[in-house]
Write an enzyme that holds these catalytic residues in place. Sequence first.
Site, PDB file in Angstrom:
ATOM      1  N   ARG A 232       0.882  -1.167   0.000  1.00  0.00           N
ATOM      2  CA  ARG A 232       0.000   0.000   0.000  1.00  0.00           C
ATOM      3  C   ARG A 232       0.916   1.213   0.000  1.00  0.00           C
ATOM      4  NH1 ARG A 232      -5.402   1.432   3.293  1.00  0.00           N
ATOM      5  NH2 ARG A 232      -6.159   0.158   1.565  1.00  0.00           N
TER       6      ARG A 232
ATOM      7  N   ARG B 290     -13.562  -8.466   0.728  1.00  0.00           N
ATOM      8  CA  ARG B 290     -12.129  -8.177   0.555  1.00  0.00           C
ATOM      9  C   ARG B 290     -11.316  -9.424   0.911  1.00  0.00           C
ATOM     10  NH1 ARG B 290     -10.117  -3.037   0.866  1.00  0.00           N
ATOM     11  NH2 ARG B 290      -8.190  -4.100   0.330  1.00  0.00           N
TER      12      ARG B 290
ATOM     13  N   HIS C 128      -7.110   1.198  -6.761  1.00  0.00           N
ATOM     14  CA  HIS C 128      -7.323   0.284  -5.631  1.00  0.00           C
ATOM     15  C   HIS C 128      -8.005  -0.968  -6.192  1.00  0.00           C
ATOM     16  CE1 HIS C 128      -7.616  -1.223  -1.725  1.00  0.00           C
ATOM     17  NE2 HIS C 128      -8.489  -0.397  -1.167  1.00  0.00           N
TER      18      HIS C 128
ATOM     19  N   CYS D 139     -16.403   1.757  -0.058  1.00  0.00           N
ATOM     20  CA  CYS D 139     -15.201   0.961   0.215  1.00  0.00           C
ATOM     21  C   CYS D 139     -14.781   1.038   1.680  1.00  0.00           C
ATOM     22  CB  CYS D 139     -14.061   1.415  -0.690  1.00  0.00           C
ATOM     23  SG  CYS D 139     -13.544   3.122  -0.426  1.00  0.00           S
TER      24      CYS D 139
ATOM     25  N   ASP E  36     -16.850   7.579  -2.189  1.00  0.00           N
ATOM     26  CA  ASP E  36     -15.616   7.362  -1.420  1.00  0.00           C
ATOM     27  C   ASP E  36     -15.358   8.650  -0.638  1.00  0.00           C
ATOM     28  OD1 ASP E  36     -13.116   6.457  -0.524  1.00  0.00           O
ATOM     29  OD2 ASP E  36     -12.079   6.943  -2.386  1.00  0.00           O
TER      30      ASP E  36
ATOM     31  N   GLN F 164     -10.061  -3.580  -4.038  1.00  0.00           N
ATOM     32  CA  GLN F 164     -11.372  -3.114  -3.584  1.00  0.00           C
ATOM     33  C   GLN F 164     -12.443  -3.412  -4.628  1.00  0.00           C
ATOM     34  OE1 GLN F 164     -12.166  -1.529  -0.544  1.00  0.00           O
ATOM     35  NE2 GLN F 164     -14.183  -2.079  -1.317  1.00  0.00           N
TER      36      GLN F 164
HETATM   37  N1  NVA Z   1      -9.625   7.065  -1.644  1.00  0.00           N
HETATM   38  C1  NVA Z   1      -9.340   6.519  -0.344  1.00  0.00           C
HETATM   39  C2  NVA Z   1      -9.631   5.060  -0.313  1.00  0.00           C
HETATM   40  C3  NVA Z   1      -9.453   4.407   1.022  1.00  0.00           C
HETATM   41  C4  NVA Z   1      -9.686   2.938   0.995  1.00  0.00           C
HETATM   42  C5  NVA Z   1      -7.888   6.800   0.002  1.00  0.00           C
HETATM   43  O1  NVA Z   1      -7.033   6.689  -0.884  1.00  0.00           O
HETATM   44  O2  NVA Z   1      -7.621   7.154   1.143  1.00  0.00           O
HETATM   45  N1   CP Z   2     -11.230  -0.014   1.837  1.00  0.00           N
HETATM   46  C1   CP Z   2      -9.977  -0.144   2.330  1.00  0.00           C
HETATM   47  O1   CP Z   2      -9.013  -0.390   1.609  1.00  0.00           O
HETATM   48  O2   CP Z   2      -9.914   0.001   3.674  1.00  0.00           O
HETATM   49  P1   CP Z   2      -8.593   0.175   4.555  1.00  0.00           P
HETATM   50  O3   CP Z   2      -8.002   1.510   4.209  1.00  0.00           O
HETATM   51  O4   CP Z   2      -9.066   0.098   5.969  1.00  0.00           O
HETATM   52  O5   CP Z   2      -7.633  -0.929   4.212  1.00  0.00           O
END
Ligand code: NVA
Ligand code: CP
Length: 306
Positions: A102, A291, A129, A263, A223, A132
């Site tokens: 990540r 997930r 992502h 998500c 989101d 997701q």
């Molecule tokens: N768009 C959000 C998604 C979190 C799962 C982020 O990047 O923080």
């Molecule tokens: N939706 C998602 O990826 O959640 P987290 O940021 O908690 O991993």
Amino acid sequence: MRHFLTLKDFSKEEILEIISLAQKIKQEAKAKEFKPYLNGKVLGMIFEKSSTRTRVSFEVGIHQLGGTGLFLSTDDIQLGRGEPLKDTARVLSRMVDLVMIRTFGQERLEEFARYSTIPIISGLSDRYHPMQLLADYMTIYERGYDKNLVVAYVGDGNNISHSWLMLASKLGFELRISTPKGYEPDSEVLNDAFEFAKISGAKISILDNPKDAIKGATVVTTDTWVSMGQESEKAKRLEEFKGFEVDKEMMSYAQKGAMFLHCLPAYRGFEVSDEVFEEHSEEIFDEAENRLHAQKAVMVWLDRQR
Ligand code: NVA
Ligand code: CP
């Protein structure tokens, strides 16, 4: 050997094959039949950003598959102190069997993959992502909403919307995106989606008015307005996203019985009202649970490609 960095690299058939494997693995897990598909394998999990779902589902997932997960936060490993990504990739390639990352830029995932001799999985970047979206589509499919599917995505045009663009354009369903001005999806991602849509027959539209996007949709989704790494823009964003909250009134434009997906994490009173969230909480938490199953499927699928 394959990596899982973006749905852009996957065909419709491959995406559906992974979803079908995820369904099988889910059914086995529900019957308490945890098959050791990845017996003795080790998954390294590098987190340069926070996570609840991604971390827990990968760690539990690899454990249920007979392997072990290593949580590697950049607060703790040398990568966070400036050790080059390409060196970390080469070291981990010699010690573990799969790596999930990540991170911020998609190019960091690509660089890591270039120097790896093991499969690399995206656990989110600023651009995409993909994990997701596999869980989202699995939830849609399980509930029978994959037929005549019309998805409305309302909110920020970044990673989640980009992944919706990839999924819709690969699978061939209708996707309508509505964002405030200045927050539209990246033009390169859009161009890719329009190219894939020519083959799949997907209908993709970008609309200014969120109600136009939602009108007749069978799935509505959104989101957070402030993604990880954008904290300094919070006040400006909350102001500029006004009018894009998915509330009861907004949902009334969707088809009767439409699903609402998120998500997570969700910020009530901003991108979604508490009422809409709670009304659709079964769908949302199925989506979160999926997930786990989708990620197990991706790990098994990648391992089989080696
Ligand atoms: N768009 C959000 C998604 C979190 C799962 C982020 O990047 O923080
Ligand atoms: N939706 C998602 O990826 O959640 P987290 O940021 O908690 O991993």
